[in-house]
Design a protein around this motif. Structure first.
Motif, PDB file in Angstrom:
ATOM      1  N   ASP A  37      -7.200  -2.857 -11.428  1.00  0.00           N
ATOM      2  CA  ASP A  37      -7.725  -3.392 -10.183  1.00  0.00           C
ATOM      3  C   ASP A  37      -8.239  -4.814 -10.346  1.00  0.00           C
ATOM      4  O   ASP A  37      -8.328  -5.551  -9.375  1.00  0.00           O
ATOM      5  CB  ASP A  37      -8.855  -2.513  -9.669  1.00  0.00           C
ATOM      6  CG  ASP A  37      -8.358  -1.122  -9.308  1.00  0.00           C
ATOM      7  OD1 ASP A  37      -7.137  -0.981  -9.142  1.00  0.00           O
ATOM      8  OD2 ASP A  37      -9.188  -0.201  -9.198  1.00  0.00           O
ATOM      9  N   ALA A  74      -4.245   0.089  -4.764  1.00  0.00           N
ATOM     10  CA  ALA A  74      -4.948   0.123  -3.481  1.00  0.00           C
ATOM     11  C   ALA A  74      -5.623   1.475  -3.265  1.00  0.00           C
ATOM     12  O   ALA A  74      -6.742   1.547  -2.740  1.00  0.00           O
ATOM     13  CB  ALA A  74      -3.975  -0.183  -2.352  1.00  0.00           C
ATOM     14  N   THR A  98       0.812  -1.219   0.000  1.00  0.00           N
ATOM     15  CA  THR A  98       0.000   0.000   0.000  1.00  0.00           C
ATOM     16  C   THR A  98       0.844   1.268   0.000  1.00  0.00           C
ATOM     17  O   THR A  98       0.276   2.360  -0.070  1.00  0.00           O
ATOM     18  CB  THR A  98      -0.930   0.022   1.221  1.00  0.00           C
ATOM     19  OG1 THR A  98      -0.145  -0.091   2.417  1.00  0.00           O
ATOM     20  CG2 THR A  98      -1.918  -1.143   1.156  1.00  0.00           C
TER      21      THR A  98
END
Length: 555
Positions: A553, A75, A63
């Motif tokens: 994603d 993220a 992250t």
């Protein structure tokens, strides 16, 4: 004589060779351009039907951009989608629970009878009957779980040794209005003169109190008078203060307020909270709740150290605790130190918000909605100490002084720093050294904040972060289904017939990182071509970028 023209390094010289990019750097640049993880994990995918195995690169899931920029950006975009999904809802995101079935009611009645039997056995000191009742209770609880009942009818731990404090509010804190909290989570609507119905929401900003005057670059005007100890303690206990604020706000407005909040440091390095709130609340009430919210830390006194780093308590294995290095007397345990706090004792620390409270109204079709979501999540890919670059000596010294204050500040009941103040940490063990606690609050990159960076209420969107990620995968599969691609080869495809194994670094079958990157880039190009073809078949000729959020994603 005229000026000499600037020339580059001579061809073939060492300077000229060093200017040439390394092949590994080119590969990493291509991976970043395509949204591919720079630190992929090698996973072995085994098909249980055919026995076929292949090694697949799986994103690391970092992250922070300092570890892996593509994964951190992925993220962050997922958090943005989560924020957008729940900010301006018109209906409740979660349905009411289904009524209990007759079988579940029957089992609960049996559970109540068994509890009565166990109580009688405890009264008569019948150990055998207590054990038998506990076994039957465990079977009933398991049967309730099989029926789909969430939770347990009663906790397994029957002992409740709880140290309580008076809930009376402090005399120096303003009073708060208190209303019964309704179960609704959506805000009220407003009707314009032309008949248009609006359901606005809010963007809230909360800050900590002042610790001394600061300049425009965030550094203190007088470092000697700047209260670094209070700044460190406020940062450590800031999550508790935020939780108390949401509790007070719900009681004040009378409905279940939902929020999506992110924490970041101000330029002066104090915690700073931005929150998207569903529904609208009067600004006067928000300021009143913020001013009346506080959190008291009921810990032993930790203002004056009893010991020094060169003279610390010693561990005694037989006693199972720490002893005074001079007298050999055992240090007070954590529970004993808390019991020593009398009814008239003052809390070790009180955390409050500062006077700066900003609240802005936002509507679903507002042009600033997307900008505010980006502003809310802009620092999620950075560690807290990297949110504001320290470019001057004064800024670097400011960070050093705060880090020094955090190093020896107790962060939790089990923190090793309690030994400096003559108290044994909770659950002590050998090897505890003050100043070397492994808690996140002591790390330089967290600036004292050991909690989560993103705070999302349970009923924000009705979905978890994994659910939002799955929604994007479903969208990609729907696009590819137009061309007949029913199996995208994803990591969760065919879960019943596929087994995944992590290849450790020492495994001879583990490919090199460079080979995994090349494979991941090739997969990304193949997926992008398939998605472009599917969109063209649906009448959407615009190609998908290599870094398209949906494609990235879904990977």
């Amino acid at each position: 004589m005229g000026p000499v023209a600037a020339t580059g390094p001579a061809v073939g010289s060492r300077a000229a060779r060093l200017r040439l990019p390394l092949a590994r750097q080119v590969l990493e640049a291509v991976a970043v351009d395509n949204g591919v993880c720079l630190r992929p994990l090698a996973m072995r995918r085994i098909d249980l039907t055919t026995g076929e195995t292949e090694t697949v690169p799986v994103p690391c899931g970092a992250t922070l951009a300092s570890k892996c920029p593509p994964c951190a950006d992925r993220a962050r975009r997922l958090r943005m989608a989560q924020c957008k999904a729940g900010w301006h809802l018109d209906d409740e995101p979660l349905p009411d629970p289904d009524p209990p079935t007759d079988d579940a009611k029957t089992l609960v009645q049996l559970r109540a009878d068994l509890e009565a039997v166990r109580t009688d056995a405890v009264t008569s000191h019948d150990v055998e009957q207590i054990t038998e009742a506990d076994d039957l209770i465990s079977q009933v609880d398991a049967a309730l779980t099989d029926l789909g009942v969430r939770g347990t009818t009663a906790p397994e731990d029957r002992e409740r040794p709880r140290r309580t404090r008076s809930t009376r509010r402090r005399q120096d804190a303003p009073d708060l209005p208190r209303l019964p909290v309704d179960r609704r989570t959506v805000g009220r609507t407003f009707t314009a003169p032309d008949g248009t119905v609006w359901r606005p929401s809010m963007f809230l900003t909360l800050t900590c109190d002042s610790y001394g005057r600061v300049t425009s670059d965030g550094t203190p005007v007088d470092p000697t008078s700047y209260d670094y100890r209070r700044a460190a303690r406020d940062a450590i206990h800031f999550p508790k203060l935020v939780d108390r604020f949401w509790q007070n706000l719900r009681r004040a407005v009378g409905w279940d307020v939902q929020y999506f909040a992110a924490l970041e440091p101000q330029r002066r390095l104090a915690p700073h909270l931005h929150a998207a709130i569903r529904g609208t609340i009067p600004r006067v009430l928000l300021r009143q709740v913020a001013a009346a919210t506080y959190h008291q830390v009921w810990w032993p006194a930790c203002d004056r150290p009893v010991y020094a780093p060169g003279r610390l308590p010693v561990w005694e294995e037989r006693a199972g605790g720490y002893l005074d290095p001079d007298s050999g007397a055992a240090l007070p345990t954590w529970d004993a130190a808390l019991d020593a706090l009398g009814e008239d004792a003052e809390p070790a620390h009180v955390v409050r918000f500062g006077v700066q409270v900003r609240a802005d109204g936002v509507t679903a079709n507002n042009a600033n909605t997307g900008r505010l979501i980006g502003y809310l999540t802009k620092y999620l890919t950075k560690s807290l100490d990297a949110c504001h670059a320290a470019t001057t000596d004064a800024q670097r010294q400011h960070v050093d002084r705060l880090a020094d204050a955090l190093r020896y500040e107790p962060c939790a009941p089990g923190c090793a720093n309690w030994l400096l103040y003559g108290v044994q940490p909770k659950n002590p063990r050998a090897g505890l050294v003050p100043g070397r606690c492994r808690g996140k609050a002591h790390r330089r990159e967290t600036l004292g904040f050991g909690g989560r960076r993103v705070l999302v209420s349970r009923k924000w969107s009705g979905k978890t972060l994994a659910d939002h990620k799955e929604d994007r995968k479903v969208w990609v599969r729907q696009q590819l289904a137009v061309l007949g691609h029913t199996d995208t080869g994803g990591q969760d495809g065919g879960a019943n017939r596929v087994v995944w194994q992590l290849l450790r670094p020492g495994d001879p079958a583990t490919p090199r990182r460079e080979h995994l990157l090349l494979r991941a880039v090739a997969d990304r190009h193949r997926w992008r071509a398939q998605l472009d073809a599917a969109r063209a078949a649906r009448g959407q000729p615009d190609p998908v970028s290599a870094t398209d959020p949906l494609l990235r994603d879904a990977a």
